[in-house]
Design a protein around this motif. Structure first.
Motif, mmCIF file in Angstrom:
data_model
loop_
_atom_site.group_PDB
_atom_site.id
_atom_site.type_symbol
_atom_site.label_atom_id
_atom_site.label_comp_id
_atom_site.label_asym_id
_atom_site.label_seq_id
_atom_site.Cartn_x
_atom_site.Cartn_y
_atom_site.Cartn_z
ATOM 1 N N THR A 49 8.791 4.777 3.426
ATOM 2 C CA THR A 49 8.610 4.792 1.978
ATOM 3 C C THR A 49 9.933 4.906 1.228
ATOM 4 O O THR A 49 9.973 4.714 0.015
ATOM 5 C CB THR A 49 7.690 5.945 1.556
ATOM 6 N N GLN A 50 11.000 5.256 1.938
ATOM 7 C CA GLN A 50 12.333 5.216 1.347
ATOM 8 C C GLN A 50 13.018 3.963 1.892
ATOM 9 O O GLN A 50 13.490 3.938 3.029
ATOM 10 C CB GLN A 50 13.128 6.477 1.678
ATOM 11 N N VAL A 51 13.042 2.927 1.072
ATOM 12 C CA VAL A 51 13.489 1.622 1.553
ATOM 13 C C VAL A 51 14.020 0.802 0.387
ATOM 14 O O VAL A 51 13.561 0.946 -0.749
ATOM 15 C CB VAL A 51 12.313 0.895 2.254
ATOM 16 N N ASP A 52 15.001 -0.038 0.676
ATOM 17 C CA ASP A 52 15.529 -0.967 -0.326
ATOM 18 C C ASP A 52 14.870 -2.329 -0.151
ATOM 19 O O ASP A 52 14.704 -2.821 0.978
ATOM 20 C CB ASP A 52 17.043 -1.126 -0.169
ATOM 21 N N ASP A 75 0.829 -1.212 0.000
ATOM 22 C CA ASP A 75 0.000 0.000 0.000
ATOM 23 C C ASP A 75 0.858 1.253 0.000
ATOM 24 O O ASP A 75 0.652 2.175 -0.797
ATOM 25 C CB ASP A 75 -0.929 -0.015 1.214
ATOM 26 N N ALA A 76 1.873 1.302 0.882
ATOM 27 C CA ALA A 76 2.691 2.513 1.024
ATOM 28 C C ALA A 76 3.514 2.809 -0.222
ATOM 29 O O ALA A 76 3.732 3.974 -0.572
ATOM 30 C CB ALA A 76 3.605 2.374 2.233
ATOM 31 N N ASN A 82 11.587 8.052 6.076
ATOM 32 C CA ASN A 82 10.424 8.755 5.550
ATOM 33 C C ASN A 82 9.143 7.920 5.690
ATOM 34 O O ASN A 82 8.497 7.572 4.700
ATOM 35 C CB ASN A 82 10.637 9.130 4.083
ATOM 36 N N PRO A 83 8.743 7.609 6.935
ATOM 37 C CA PRO A 83 7.560 6.760 7.122
ATOM 38 C C PRO A 83 6.245 7.492 6.854
ATOM 39 O O PRO A 83 6.139 8.707 7.032
ATOM 40 C CB PRO A 83 7.666 6.366 8.598
ATOM 41 N N VAL A 84 5.268 6.716 6.417
ATOM 42 C CA VAL A 84 3.890 7.178 6.318
ATOM 43 C C VAL A 84 3.038 6.227 7.161
ATOM 44 O O VAL A 84 3.468 5.130 7.502
ATOM 45 C CB VAL A 84 3.388 7.192 4.857
ATOM 46 N N VAL A 85 1.842 6.653 7.517
ATOM 47 C CA VAL A 85 0.963 5.835 8.336
ATOM 48 C C VAL A 85 -0.029 5.107 7.435
ATOM 49 O O VAL A 85 -0.761 5.730 6.656
ATOM 50 C CB VAL A 85 0.219 6.687 9.376
ATOM 51 N N VAL A 86 -0.009 3.761 7.532
ATOM 52 C CA VAL A 86 -0.929 2.914 6.772
ATOM 53 C C VAL A 86 -1.733 2.092 7.775
ATOM 54 O O VAL A 86 -1.175 1.240 8.471
ATOM 55 C CB VAL A 86 -0.176 1.983 5.799
#
Length: 220
Positions: A162-165, A119-120, A151-155
């Motif tokens: 959201t910045q992830v490998d 989702d994110a 840079n997390p967002v809430v789901v």
């Protein structure tokens, strides 16, 4: 597949129990807090004293070495684990030749892609890979430029970076979970070897990066 376990549970030598293979490619924690991959799960009764005994198929071939159980009472609960014979053979061969065993070390922690990540990052529902949740400083992964999540967002009430490998393959072999990554490194690589990681970054970029594997520290 039906299997037979032989050991000395509770000091009762030459005890044989039978069952089936319940699952493959499990991951268990070793004595030094590192994970062991490609593990066989069986419901054959395995108790204290079975460790080190063989797990055999009905042709009498050793397919694993009994190692651990999951139990709240320290006795069989139908969930036992055996180290697969191909990994045992590799370890034995290296012990005979060198007197010690070195394991490849990438230097990450990770997990599977779940619905929150999908989702994110707006991923396809069929996306698979190892989400890099942490990178050890001065490790092979850090030297190759793998990034820490940010840079997390809430789901649905859960914070998801959201910045992830995401590691999708090693040397072209798809990675579907941290267990598959651990298994691949243990069975197919050695310290000092250079492998190619396929990376999906932030859900949009895809690229390949060479990584020279380190040697796993003696303890964590």
């Amino acid at each position: 597949q039906e299997v037979v376990a032989i050991g000395s549970p509770f000091n009762q030598p030459w005890t044989m129990t039978t069952g089936i293979i319940s699952a493959l490619n499990r991951s268990i924690r070793g004595l030094n807090n590192y994970s062991i991959g490609s593990v066989i799960q069986t419901d054959a009764a395995i108790n204290p004293g079975n460790s080190g005994g063989p797990l055999l198929n009905l042709q009498g071939q050793v397919i694993g070495v009994n190692s651990q159980i999951i139990s709240r009472t320290s006795s069989n609960s139908g969930i036992g684990f055996a180290i697969p014979s191909n990994l045992v053979s590799r370890v034995v061969r290296q012990l005979i030749e060198d007197g010690t065993v070195d394991y490849s070390y990438l230097g990450i922690s990770g997990g599977e892609i779940n619905l929150y990540w999908i989702d994110a990052l707006n991923l396809d529902n069929a996306s698979r890979g190892v989400v890099v949740t942490s990178v050890e400083p001065r490790s092979a992964a850090a030297s190759a430029g793998l990034q820490m999540p940010s840079n997390p967002v809430v789901v649905d009430g859960v914070q998801v970076p959201t910045q992830v490998d995401i590691i999708t393959a090693i040397n072209g072999t798809p990675m579907t979970s941290m267990e598959s990554l651990i298994s691949y490194l243990a069975n197919n690589t050695s310290p000092g070897q250079t492998v190619t990681l396929s990376i999906m970054r932030n859900g949009t970029q895809t690229f390949e990066v060479p990584v020279t594997l380190g040697t796993r520290p003696s303890s964590n």
